[in-house]
Design a protein around this motif. Structure first.
Motif, PDB file in Angstrom:
ATOM      1  N   GLY A 152      16.760  11.822   1.290  1.00 12.75           N
ATOM      2  CA  GLY A 152      18.193  11.552   1.257  1.00 12.75           C
ATOM      3  C   GLY A 152      18.921  11.895   2.539  1.00 12.75           C
ATOM      4  N   ASP A 153      18.220  12.563   3.471  1.00 14.13           N
ATOM      5  CA  ASP A 153      18.841  12.921   4.749  1.00 14.13           C
ATOM      6  C   ASP A 153      18.800  11.771   5.755  1.00 14.13           C
ATOM      7  OD1 ASP A 153      19.291  15.442   3.749  1.00 14.13           O
ATOM      8  OD2 ASP A 153      17.458  16.291   4.599  1.00 14.13           O
ATOM      9  N   ILE A 154      18.001  10.743   5.464  1.00 14.04           N
ATOM     10  CA  ILE A 154      17.905   9.594   6.387  1.00 14.04           C
ATOM     11  C   ILE A 154      19.032   8.634   6.034  1.00 14.04           C
ATOM     12  CG2 ILE A 154      16.342   7.884   7.388  1.00 14.04           C
ATOM     13  CD1 ILE A 154      14.041   9.411   6.212  1.00 14.04           C
ATOM     14  N   ASN A 155      20.248   9.058   6.357  1.00 17.54           N
ATOM     15  CA  ASN A 155      21.430   8.363   5.834  1.00 17.54           C
ATOM     16  C   ASN A 155      21.673   6.984   6.421  1.00 17.54           C
ATOM     17  OD1 ASN A 155      22.049   9.333   8.332  1.00 17.54           O
ATOM     18  ND2 ASN A 155      23.747  10.643   7.673  1.00 17.54           N
ATOM     19  N   GLY A 156      20.878   6.563   7.402  1.00 17.43           N
ATOM     20  CA  GLY A 156      21.049   5.223   7.941  1.00 17.43           C
ATOM     21  C   GLY A 156      20.192   4.171   7.266  1.00 17.43           C
ATOM     22  N   LEU A 157      19.326   4.603   6.334  1.00 20.95           N
ATOM     23  CA  LEU A 157      18.372   3.686   5.712  1.00 20.95           C
ATOM     24  C   LEU A 157      19.046   2.496   5.037  1.00 20.95           C
ATOM     25  CD1 LEU A 157      15.438   5.575   3.906  1.00 20.95           C
ATOM     26  CD2 LEU A 157      15.289   3.800   5.654  1.00 20.95           C
ATOM     27  N   ILE A 158      18.496   1.319   5.309  1.00 19.72           N
ATOM     28  CA  ILE A 158      18.947   0.090   4.651  1.00 19.72           C
ATOM     29  C   ILE A 158      17.876  -0.417   3.686  1.00 19.72           C
ATOM     30  CG2 ILE A 158      19.495  -2.353   5.067  1.00 19.72           C
ATOM     31  CD1 ILE A 158      20.913  -1.522   7.598  1.00 19.72           C
ATOM     32  N   LEU A 159      16.624  -0.185   4.036  1.00 18.53           N
ATOM     33  CA  LEU A 159      15.509  -0.655   3.207  1.00 18.53           C
ATOM     34  C   LEU A 159      14.512   0.478   3.014  1.00 18.53           C
ATOM     35  CD1 LEU A 159      13.591  -4.008   3.647  1.00 18.53           C
ATOM     36  CD2 LEU A 159      12.346  -1.889   3.343  1.00 18.53           C
ATOM     37  N   LEU A 160      14.144   0.746   1.751  1.00 21.30           N
ATOM     38  CA  LEU A 160      13.123   1.743   1.440  1.00 21.30           C
ATOM     39  C   LEU A 160      12.188   1.160   0.387  1.00 21.30           C
ATOM     40  CD1 LEU A 160      11.943   4.603   1.675  1.00 21.30           C
ATOM     41  CD2 LEU A 160      13.538   5.334  -0.096  1.00 21.30           C
ATOM     42  N   ASN A 161      10.917   1.012   0.767  1.00 17.40           N
ATOM     43  CA  ASN A 161       9.922   0.426  -0.133  1.00 17.40           C
ATOM     44  C   ASN A 161       8.732   1.380  -0.246  1.00 17.40           C
ATOM     45  OD1 ASN A 161       8.165  -1.127  -1.638  1.00 17.40           O
ATOM     46  ND2 ASN A 161       8.371  -2.968  -0.386  1.00 17.40           N
ATOM     47  N   LEU A 162       8.591   1.995  -1.424  1.00 15.09           N
ATOM     48  CA  LEU A 162       7.487   2.923  -1.690  1.00 15.09           C
ATOM     49  C   LEU A 162       6.646   2.434  -2.860  1.00 15.09           C
ATOM     50  CD1 LEU A 162       9.494   6.298  -1.469  1.00 15.09           C
ATOM     51  CD2 LEU A 162       8.348   5.061   0.377  1.00 15.09           C
ATOM     52  N   SER A 163       6.721   1.159  -3.165  1.00 15.03           N
ATOM     53  CA  SER A 163       6.049   0.605  -4.340  1.00 15.03           C
ATOM     54  C   SER A 163       4.532   0.613  -4.196  1.00 15.03           C
ATOM     55  CB  SER A 163       6.540  -0.822  -4.594  1.00 15.03           C
ATOM     56  OG  SER A 163       6.192  -1.665  -3.507  1.00 15.03           O
ATOM     57  N   ASN A 164       3.865   0.475  -5.334  1.00 17.22           N
ATOM     58  CA  ASN A 164       2.403   0.369  -5.378  1.00 17.22           C
ATOM     59  C   ASN A 164       1.696   1.542  -4.702  1.00 17.22           C
ATOM     60  OD1 ASN A 164       1.554  -2.416  -6.596  1.00 17.22           O
ATOM     61  ND2 ASN A 164       3.284  -2.859  -5.246  1.00 17.22           N
ATOM     62  N   ASN A 165       2.051   2.741  -5.155  1.00 18.95           N
ATOM     63  CA  ASN A 165       1.380   3.952  -4.701  1.00 18.95           C
ATOM     64  C   ASN A 165       1.040   4.804  -5.916  1.00 18.95           C
ATOM     65  OD1 ASN A 165       1.175   4.311  -1.615  1.00 18.95           O
ATOM     66  ND2 ASN A 165       3.253   3.506  -1.848  1.00 18.95           N
ATOM     67  N   ASP A 166       0.745   6.070  -5.696  1.00 16.78           N
ATOM     68  CA  ASP A 166       0.411   6.985  -6.792  1.00 16.78           C
ATOM     69  C   ASP A 166       1.427   8.113  -6.878  1.00 16.78           C
ATOM     70  OD1 ASP A 166      -1.977   5.627  -7.539  1.00 16.78           O
ATOM     71  OD2 ASP A 166      -3.018   6.524  -5.832  1.00 16.78           O
ATOM     72  N   LEU A 167       2.675   7.801  -6.631  1.00 16.97           N
ATOM     73  CA  LEU A 167       3.736   8.805  -6.627  1.00 16.97           C
ATOM     74  C   LEU A 167       4.040   9.278  -8.044  1.00 16.97           C
ATOM     75  CD1 LEU A 167       6.058   7.074  -4.029  1.00 16.97           C
ATOM     76  CD2 LEU A 167       4.666   9.124  -3.645  1.00 16.97           C
ATOM     77  N   ILE A 168       4.295  10.575  -8.169  1.00 12.59           N
ATOM     78  CA  ILE A 168       4.605  11.173  -9.466  1.00 12.59           C
ATOM     79  C   ILE A 168       5.944  11.910  -9.380  1.00 12.59           C
ATOM     80  CG2 ILE A 168       2.167  11.423 -10.063  1.00 12.59           C
ATOM     81  CD1 ILE A 168       2.431  14.415  -9.343  1.00 12.59           C
ATOM     82  N   GLY A 169       6.321  12.543 -10.480  1.00  9.56           N
ATOM     83  CA  GLY A 169       7.567  13.307 -10.493  1.00  9.56           C
ATOM     84  C   GLY A 169       8.765  12.415 -10.737  1.00  9.56           C
ATOM     85  N   SER A 170       9.931  12.959 -10.492  1.00  7.51           N
ATOM     86  CA  SER A 170      11.168  12.231 -10.762  1.00  7.51           C
ATOM     87  C   SER A 170      11.695  11.529  -9.516  1.00  7.51           C
ATOM     88  CB  SER A 170      12.233  13.210 -11.288  1.00  7.51           C
ATOM     89  OG  SER A 170      12.455  14.240 -10.330  1.00  7.51           O
ATOM     90  N   ILE A 171      12.603  10.600  -9.730  1.00  3.34           N
ATOM     91  CA  ILE A 171      13.295   9.942  -8.623  1.00  3.34           C
ATOM     92  C   ILE A 171      14.308  10.944  -8.073  1.00  3.34           C
ATOM     93  CG2 ILE A 171      14.810   8.042  -7.951  1.00  3.34           C
ATOM     94  CD1 ILE A 171      13.653   6.424 -10.246  1.00  3.34           C
ATOM     95  N   PRO A 172      14.227  11.309  -6.796  1.00  2.00           N
ATOM     96  CA  PRO A 172      15.146  12.334  -6.273  1.00  2.00           C
ATOM     97  C   PRO A 172      16.595  11.878  -6.304  1.00  2.00           C
ATOM     98  CG  PRO A 172      13.865  11.337  -4.490  1.00  2.00           C
ATOM     99  CD  PRO A 172      13.277  10.838  -5.774  1.00  2.00           C
ATOM    100  N   SER A 173      17.458  12.770  -6.771  1.00  2.00           N
ATOM    101  CA  SER A 173      18.887  12.438  -6.833  1.00  2.00           C
ATOM    102  C   SER A 173      19.490  12.283  -5.446  1.00  2.00           C
ATOM    103  CB  SER A 173      19.634  13.531  -7.605  1.00  2.00           C
ATOM    104  OG  SER A 173      19.450  14.796  -6.979  1.00  2.00           O
ATOM    105  N   SER A 174      18.816  12.836  -4.424  1.00  2.00           N
ATOM    106  CA  SER A 174      19.331  12.751  -3.054  1.00  2.00           C
ATOM    107  C   SER A 174      19.383  11.313  -2.540  1.00  2.00           C
ATOM    108  CB  SER A 174      18.469  13.597  -2.113  1.00  2.00           C
ATOM    109  OG  SER A 174      17.139  13.125  -2.075  1.00  2.00           O
ATOM    110  N   LEU A 175      18.671  10.383  -3.204  1.00  2.00           N
ATOM    111  CA  LEU A 175      18.756   8.977  -2.807  1.00  2.00           C
ATOM    112  C   LEU A 175      20.190   8.457  -2.926  1.00  2.00           C
ATOM    113  CD1 LEU A 175      15.523   7.464  -4.422  1.00  2.00           C
ATOM    114  CD2 LEU A 175      15.944   7.884  -2.003  1.00  2.00           C
ATOM    115  N   GLY A 176      20.977   9.114  -3.747  1.00  2.00           N
ATOM    116  CA  GLY A 176      22.373   8.726  -3.906  1.00  2.00           C
ATOM    117  C   GLY A 176      23.202   8.949  -2.652  1.00  2.00           C
ATOM    118  N   LYS A 177      22.658   9.689  -1.678  1.00  2.00           N
ATOM    119  CA  LYS A 177      23.366   9.934  -0.414  1.00  2.00           C
ATOM    120  C   LYS A 177      23.147   8.816   0.602  1.00  2.00           C
ATOM    121  CE  LYS A 177      21.585  14.000   0.470  1.00  2.00           C
ATOM    122  NZ  LYS A 177      21.361  15.284   1.167  1.00  2.00           N
ATOM    123  N   LEU A 178      22.210   7.897   0.304  1.00  2.00           N
ATOM    124  CA  LEU A 178      21.900   6.811   1.245  1.00  2.00           C
ATOM    125  C   LEU A 178      22.930   5.700   1.087  1.00  2.00           C
ATOM    126  CD1 LEU A 178      18.003   6.728   0.793  1.00  2.00           C
ATOM    127  CD2 LEU A 178      19.353   7.990   2.488  1.00  2.00           C
TER     128      LEU A 178
END
Length: 304
Positions: A152-178
């Motif tokens: 969430g600190d990379i506040n300039g992000l326009i595109l974020l694609n993390l699909s098709n991996n083995d990620l676990i846990g919750s979706i970080p609430s910090s994404l709301g800062k982007l």
């Protein structure tokens, strides 16, 4: 090579580890390694800092990268955190061609770059015109572990694609800062928990895909989320919302119904106790009356 700002070797058969040494190039802005056979961790080696000081587009998709999310490396990508997009502009690449004649031809070199954006494969014929594009694509690898809050600190992000991996846990609430984010793809992982309500604050978000995870709870509801169709959320059995066949139960109505039902039960119990007392008293009275009836009659005859 110290002036290199564009490095794209996508769609080859390169079998190697992450080229961390590119991180020391002070002008590198675009790194494309997609559709190869790169493998191993995405991290620096030894004492190398590999800060990628001006990097603002990185595409590592469709490889064999593994290990945890490269959070330490991402924190050093300063160009992705800038609020002054003019700093992201490319240097003009001008080549002068001389045919040994009286005239020379000047040619401006343009970069052509292909990457996935908003669910479609896009070809940017003149990437220099899209200098404000800040993108991270690590999709279709074997990245494991949780998505760190530092994303969430990379506040300039326009595109974020993390699909098709083995990620676990919750979706970080910090994404709301982007606040500039336009496309977010977290599909086909093993993410769990609720979709953070903070994502409803992303007013520029045009594309969202969290399908085929283990998410649960209600889908945030606002104008922005109302534009996303069911295929953005499918494959999550615990999710509910207007976009899905599985509608959410109104907890307020449920609570009110439970309170009313509880009141009715108490009311019924109250009158049941009273009725039992009344009937019990009546039966007891009749029984006592039958037992003492002869004595009562004899006593009355004495007085009358």
């Amino acid at each position: 090579s110290r002036r290199l700002e564009y490095f794209d070797v996508s769609h080859n058969n390169i079998n190697d580890s992450f080229p961390f040494w590119l991180g020391d190039l002070p002008e590198l802005k675009v790194l494309g390694l997609s559709n190869n056979e790169f493998h191993g961790d995405i991290r620096c080696s030894g004492n190398m800092k590999c800060t990628f000081p001006k990097l603002h587009i990185i595409d590592l998709s469709h490889n064999e990268f593994s290990g945890s999310f490269p959070s330490e490396m991402i924190q050093s990508w300063k160009a992705m955190k800038t609020s002054n997009t003019s700093q992201l502009q490319y240097d003009p690449q001008i080549v002068q061609i001389n045919n040994h004649g009286p005239l020379s031809v000047t040619r401006v070199i343009t970069y052509s770059f292909m990457m996935s954006n908003k669910g479609m494969l896009m070809v940017y014929q003149n990437l220099q015109e899209f200098y404000n594009m800040i993108a991270i694509d690590i999709s279709s690898n074997k990245i494991s572990g949780e998505i760190p809050q530092v994303i969430g600190d990379i506040n300039g992000l326009i595109l974020l694609n993390l699909s098709n991996n083995d990620l676990i846990g919750s979706i970080p609430s910090s994404l709301g800062k982007l606040s500039n984010l336009e496309a977010l793809d977290l599909s086909f992982n093993h993410l769990s928990g609720k979709i953070p309500q903070q994502l409803a604050q992303l007013t520029f978000l045009e594309f969202l895909n969290v399908s085929f995870n283990n998410l649960s709870g209600p889908i945030p509801q606002n104008k922005q989320f109302g534009t996303f169709e069911d295929n953005s959320f499918e494959g999550n059995q615990g999710l509910c919302g207007q976009q899905l066949l599985n509608k959410c139960i109104d907890h307020a109505e449920t609570s009110l119904y439970e309170e009313d039902h509880e009141s009715e039960s108490l009311f019924e119990l109250y009158w049941t106790v009273i009725l039992i007392g009344y009937v019990g008293g009546l039966v007891g009275g009749v029984a006592l009356g039958s037992a003492f009836y002869p004595d009562v009659i004899g006593l009355l005859k004495r007085f009358f």
